[in-house]
Design a protein around this motif. Structure first.
Motif, short mmCIF file in Angstrom:
data_model
loop_
_atom_site.label_atom_id
_atom_site.label_comp_id
_atom_site.label_asym_id
_atom_site.label_seq_id
_atom_site.Cartn_x
_atom_site.Cartn_y
_atom_site.Cartn_z
N GLY A 190 21.40 -35.83 19.49
CA GLY A 190 20.16 -35.80 20.27
C GLY A 190 20.35 -35.11 21.61
O GLY A 190 19.51 -34.31 22.04
N PHE A 191 21.46 -35.41 22.26
CA PHE A 191 21.74 -34.82 23.57
C PHE A 191 21.90 -33.30 23.47
O PHE A 191 21.30 -32.55 24.25
CB PHE A 191 23.00 -35.44 24.18
N VAL A 192 22.70 -32.84 22.51
CA VAL A 192 22.95 -31.41 22.36
C VAL A 192 21.65 -30.67 22.03
O VAL A 192 21.36 -29.61 22.61
CB VAL A 192 24.03 -31.14 21.29
N PHE A 193 20.87 -31.23 21.10
CA PHE A 193 19.61 -30.60 20.73
C PHE A 193 18.70 -30.47 21.96
O PHE A 193 18.14 -29.41 22.22
CB PHE A 193 18.91 -31.40 19.63
N CYS A 194 18.57 -31.54 22.72
CA CYS A 194 17.70 -31.52 23.90
C CYS A 194 18.24 -30.58 24.97
O CYS A 194 17.48 -29.82 25.59
CB CYS A 194 17.55 -32.93 24.47
N PHE A 195 19.54 -30.62 25.20
CA PHE A 195 20.15 -29.79 26.24
C PHE A 195 19.89 -28.31 26.00
O PHE A 195 19.47 -27.57 26.89
CB PHE A 195 21.65 -30.07 26.33
N PHE A 196 20.13 -27.87 24.77
CA PHE A 196 19.97 -26.45 24.47
C PHE A 196 18.51 -26.06 24.22
O PHE A 196 18.20 -24.87 24.20
CB PHE A 196 20.86 -26.03 23.30
N SER A 197 17.65 -27.03 24.05
CA SER A 197 16.22 -26.74 23.88
C SER A 197 15.48 -26.75 25.21
O SER A 197 14.30 -26.45 25.25
CB SER A 197 15.59 -27.79 22.97
N GLY A 198 16.15 -27.15 26.29
CA GLY A 198 15.49 -27.24 27.58
C GLY A 198 14.51 -28.41 27.65
O GLY A 198 13.42 -28.28 28.21
N ALA A 199 14.89 -29.53 27.08
CA ALA A 199 14.01 -30.69 26.99
C ALA A 199 13.83 -31.39 28.33
O ALA A 199 14.63 -31.23 29.26
CB ALA A 199 14.57 -31.67 25.97
N THR A 200 12.80 -32.21 28.38
CA THR A 200 12.54 -33.03 29.56
C THR A 200 13.39 -34.30 29.48
O THR A 200 13.95 -34.62 28.43
CB THR A 200 11.05 -33.44 29.62
N GLY A 201 13.45 -35.03 30.57
CA GLY A 201 14.18 -36.29 30.58
C GLY A 201 13.65 -37.27 29.56
O GLY A 201 14.41 -38.00 28.90
N ARG A 202 12.35 -37.27 29.40
CA ARG A 202 11.72 -38.16 28.42
C ARG A 202 12.16 -37.80 27.00
O ARG A 202 12.43 -38.68 26.17
CB ARG A 202 10.21 -38.04 28.56
N GLN A 203 12.24 -36.51 26.71
CA GLN A 203 12.69 -36.08 25.39
C GLN A 203 14.15 -36.44 25.14
O GLN A 203 14.53 -36.79 24.02
CB GLN A 203 12.48 -34.58 25.22
N PHE A 204 14.99 -36.37 26.18
CA PHE A 204 16.38 -36.80 26.04
C PHE A 204 16.43 -38.25 25.60
O PHE A 204 17.20 -38.61 24.70
CB PHE A 204 17.14 -36.64 27.37
N ILE A 205 15.63 -39.10 26.23
CA ILE A 205 15.61 -40.51 25.87
C ILE A 205 15.13 -40.69 24.43
O ILE A 205 15.73 -41.44 23.65
CB ILE A 205 14.73 -41.31 26.86
N ILE A 206 14.05 -40.00 24.08
CA ILE A 206 13.49 -40.13 22.73
C ILE A 206 14.52 -39.74 21.68
O ILE A 206 14.74 -40.48 20.70
CB ILE A 206 12.20 -39.30 22.60
#
Length: 143
Positions: free
Chosen positions: A70-86
């Motif tokens: 989840g972290f890697v996907f969000c990090f490289f996708s430019g996710a928001t903090g909320r998306q990191f949690i989700i």
């Protein structure tokens, strides 16, 4: 004389290599999705597949890889903090699949009909966990 690896050293090496493979493949998948298919509303992920393998090998230790995915996907996708949690918390729900391994035994899951059910269960739990995390953070069912 060569020293043999202890069980803990072997596990640490295996977990590290699986974590590295997961990070590399998720990075490639996110980059490919953004480059070749930028208009698509979804991407394919190896998170559930690799996490399933780690659960089969090491049991609850696979939770580390679920969160990492989840972290890697969000990090490289430019996710928001909320998306990191989700994604991170949602993927962690897949650890419940380890209960299936405990109930039926790893060998029975690996060799029987459950070998098809187990990875699917991990994937469904990840998706359900993400949905639950999103709802808890205020997203509506239509979002």
């Amino acid at each position: 004389m060569k020293q043999q690896l202890t069980w803990k050293q072997y596990r640490a090496i295996d977990l590290t290599l699986m974590g590295a493979a997961l990070a590399i493949f998720e990075f490639i998948i996110v980059r490919a999705a953004n480059w070749w298919f930028p208009g698509q509303p979804f991407t394919v992920s190896l998170a559930a597949a690799i996490t399933s393998i780690v659960y089969m090998r090491w049991g609850p230790w696979g939770a580390i890889h679920a969160v990492e995915a989840g972290f890697v996907f969000c990090f490289f996708s430019g996710a928001t903090g909320r998306q990191f949690i989700i994604y991170c918390v949602g993927n962690l729900v897949s650890a419940l699949a380890v209960l299936l391994l405990k109930a039926f035994g790893k060998e029975r899951v690996r060799t029987g009909h459950l070998s098809l059910v187990f990875p699917l269960l991990v994937q469904v739990l990840m998706q359900a966990g993400r949905a639950a995390a999103a709802l808890l953070l205020g997203a509506g069912p239509a979002d």
